[in-house]
Design a protein around this motif. Structure first.
Motif, short mmCIF file in Angstrom:
data_model
loop_
_atom_site.label_atom_id
_atom_site.label_comp_id
_atom_site.label_asym_id
_atom_site.label_seq_id
_atom_site.Cartn_x
_atom_site.Cartn_y
_atom_site.Cartn_z
N ASP A 197 0.84 -1.20 0.00
CA ASP A 197 0.00 0.00 0.00
C ASP A 197 0.88 1.26 0.00
N GLU A 198 1.94 1.20 -0.82
CA GLU A 198 2.91 2.30 -0.87
C GLU A 198 2.29 3.59 -1.38
N PHE A 199 1.14 3.50 -2.06
CA PHE A 199 0.44 4.71 -2.51
C PHE A 199 0.13 5.63 -1.33
N ALA A 200 -0.02 5.04 -0.13
CA ALA A 200 -0.36 5.83 1.05
C ALA A 200 0.79 6.75 1.47
N ARG A 201 2.01 6.44 1.02
CA ARG A 201 3.16 7.28 1.40
C ARG A 201 3.07 8.68 0.81
N MET A 202 2.23 8.86 -0.19
CA MET A 202 2.03 10.19 -0.76
C MET A 202 1.18 11.07 0.15
N PHE A 203 0.57 10.46 1.17
CA PHE A 203 -0.38 11.20 2.02
C PHE A 203 0.09 11.29 3.47
N GLN A 204 1.41 11.27 3.69
CA GLN A 204 1.92 11.35 5.05
C GLN A 204 1.44 12.63 5.74
N GLY A 205 0.94 12.45 6.96
CA GLY A 205 0.44 13.58 7.73
C GLY A 205 -1.01 13.92 7.46
N VAL A 206 -1.61 13.29 6.46
CA VAL A 206 -3.00 13.55 6.11
C VAL A 206 -3.92 12.69 6.97
N HIS A 207 -5.05 13.25 7.38
CA HIS A 207 -6.04 12.52 8.17
C HIS A 207 -7.20 12.10 7.25
N PHE A 208 -7.56 10.83 7.34
CA PHE A 208 -8.71 10.31 6.61
C PHE A 208 -9.69 9.73 7.63
N GLY A 209 -10.77 10.46 7.87
CA GLY A 209 -11.76 9.97 8.81
C GLY A 209 -11.21 9.75 10.21
N GLY A 210 -10.22 10.54 10.60
CA GLY A 210 -9.63 10.39 11.93
C GLY A 210 -8.43 9.48 11.96
N ILE A 211 -8.04 8.89 10.82
CA ILE A 211 -6.88 8.02 10.73
C ILE A 211 -5.75 8.81 10.07
N VAL A 212 -4.61 8.92 10.75
CA VAL A 212 -3.48 9.69 10.22
C VAL A 212 -2.50 8.74 9.53
N VAL A 213 -1.96 9.16 8.39
CA VAL A 213 -1.05 8.34 7.59
C VAL A 213 0.39 8.76 7.87
N ALA A 214 1.29 7.79 7.98
CA ALA A 214 2.70 8.06 8.22
C ALA A 214 3.55 6.98 7.57
N ASP A 215 4.82 7.28 7.36
CA ASP A 215 5.77 6.28 6.85
C ASP A 215 6.40 5.51 8.00
N ARG A 216 6.60 6.19 9.12
CA ARG A 216 7.10 5.58 10.35
C ARG A 216 6.66 6.44 11.52
N ALA A 217 6.73 5.90 12.71
CA ALA A 217 6.31 6.64 13.90
C ALA A 217 7.13 6.17 15.09
N ILE A 218 7.15 6.99 16.14
CA ILE A 218 7.76 6.60 17.41
C ILE A 218 6.64 6.46 18.42
N HIS A 219 6.55 5.27 19.01
CA HIS A 219 5.53 4.99 20.02
C HIS A 219 6.19 4.91 21.39
N GLU A 220 5.65 5.68 22.33
CA GLU A 220 6.15 5.61 23.70
C GLU A 220 5.22 4.72 24.52
N ALA A 221 5.77 3.63 25.05
CA ALA A 221 4.98 2.68 25.81
C ALA A 221 4.69 3.23 27.20
N ALA A 222 3.83 2.52 27.91
CA ALA A 222 3.40 2.99 29.24
C ALA A 222 4.56 3.06 30.22
N ASP A 223 5.60 2.25 30.02
CA ASP A 223 6.75 2.26 30.94
C ASP A 223 7.84 3.24 30.50
N GLY A 224 7.55 4.06 29.47
CA GLY A 224 8.49 5.07 29.03
C GLY A 224 9.43 4.63 27.92
N LYS A 225 9.45 3.34 27.57
CA LYS A 225 10.30 2.87 26.49
C LYS A 225 9.76 3.35 25.15
#
Length: 272
Positions: free
Chosen positions: A88-116
């Motif tokens: 679904d590489e076509f979605a990479r053209m829409f990084q940062g765009v919101h579709f119905g509340g869903i945001v598109v990204a190529d990568r992200a950083i997730h912070e877990a509950a323990d801070g990792k």
């Protein structure tokens, strides 16, 4: 399944659904989403299979139901991030765009509950075949379709005799030396990318091999898929991660048995 309680998690990670392909277990995923909820959901690539849709259109109602289910969860307040993959590489053209509340990204950083902190990425960026020999990747995709056809025959046979879902293709993959070698190399390169990104771990998909492992202090987490394994990764409210599987949906059973992924405990010599 009515009357079964919903299980709540801090975060759910789902990848490689391949909507638009005949192998997608959309009905399994719908039932999974009906009985699992989270504050946030990461869709870690290959949710829609653009490669196969370009070859021939296949979009039954159950595939549309998955999309609608996710959109409803976003409207109810679930934070959903769509990480683009190679199918679904076509979605990479829409990084940062919101579709119905869903945001598109190529990568992200997730912070877990323990801070990792975890790098969330599909993983195809580190697959040399996908990046440098696209024609070979397409050829492999045809071969994968053949394996999925075998899967459907095996599944139909097992269902006829009341046996639970089991993936022939996933079993065959871990029995082949070259496949094991590829899985090991993929884990190595993703672990190194997490280290370069100065995070505590990586959460990815792409290779359809669910796993939670630790390599020299870096946690490697692979969500698996919804074609072969029917797995997702969940973060508990204490920051720990678990693999969830949903192979018995059509049998009408809520299965609590643990999923034990195959651990690639040694790397195959590349020269062998």
């Amino acid at each position: 399944m009515s009357g079964t309680s919903t299980r709540s998690f801090r975060t759910l990670f789902i990848s490689d659904v391949h909507l638009g392909s005949k192998g997608a277990k959309a009905d399994y995923l719908i039932d999974f989403l009906r009985h699992h909820e989270a504050e946030s959901i990461f869709l870690v690539g290959d949710i829609v299979d653009g490669w196969r849709l370009r070859r021939s259109w296949h979009w039954p109602q159950t595939h549309n139901d998955v999309v609608q289910k996710l959109l409803r969860q976003a409207r109810k307040g679930t934070a959903i991030t769509y990480i683009a993959g190679n199918h679904d590489e076509f979605a990479r053209m829409f990084q940062g765009v919101h579709f119905g509340g869903i945001v598109v990204a190529d990568r992200a950083i997730h912070e877990a509950a323990d801070g990792k902190r975890f790098l969330v990425i599909h993983g195809d960026q580190f697959d040399a075949v996908v990046q440098n020999a696209r024609w070979l990747a397409y050829l492999g995709d045809f071969a994968y379709d053949a394996a999925m056809a075998t899967n459907r025959l095996v599944a139909r046979f097992r269902r006829t005799f009341g046996m639970p879902y089991w993936s022939f293709s996933s079993w065959a993959k871990v029995k082949v030396k070259k496949a094991v070698n590829f899985i090991g190399a993929f884990q190595d390169v993703l672990t190194e990318e997490a280290r370069r990104s100065e995070v505590d771990g990586v959460i990815c998909g792409h290779i359809h091999h669910p796993a939670i492992e630790n390599f020299d202090g870096i946690q490697y987490i692979n969500t698996g898929d919804w074609v072969e394994n029917c797995t997702a990764v969940a973060e508990n409210f204490d920051g720990t991660f678990v693999i969830l599987r949903w192979p018995h949906v059509l049998a009408g059973q809520l299965v609590n048995e643990p999923f034990v992924p195959m651990v690639v405990d040694q790397r195959v010599d590349k020269a062998a």
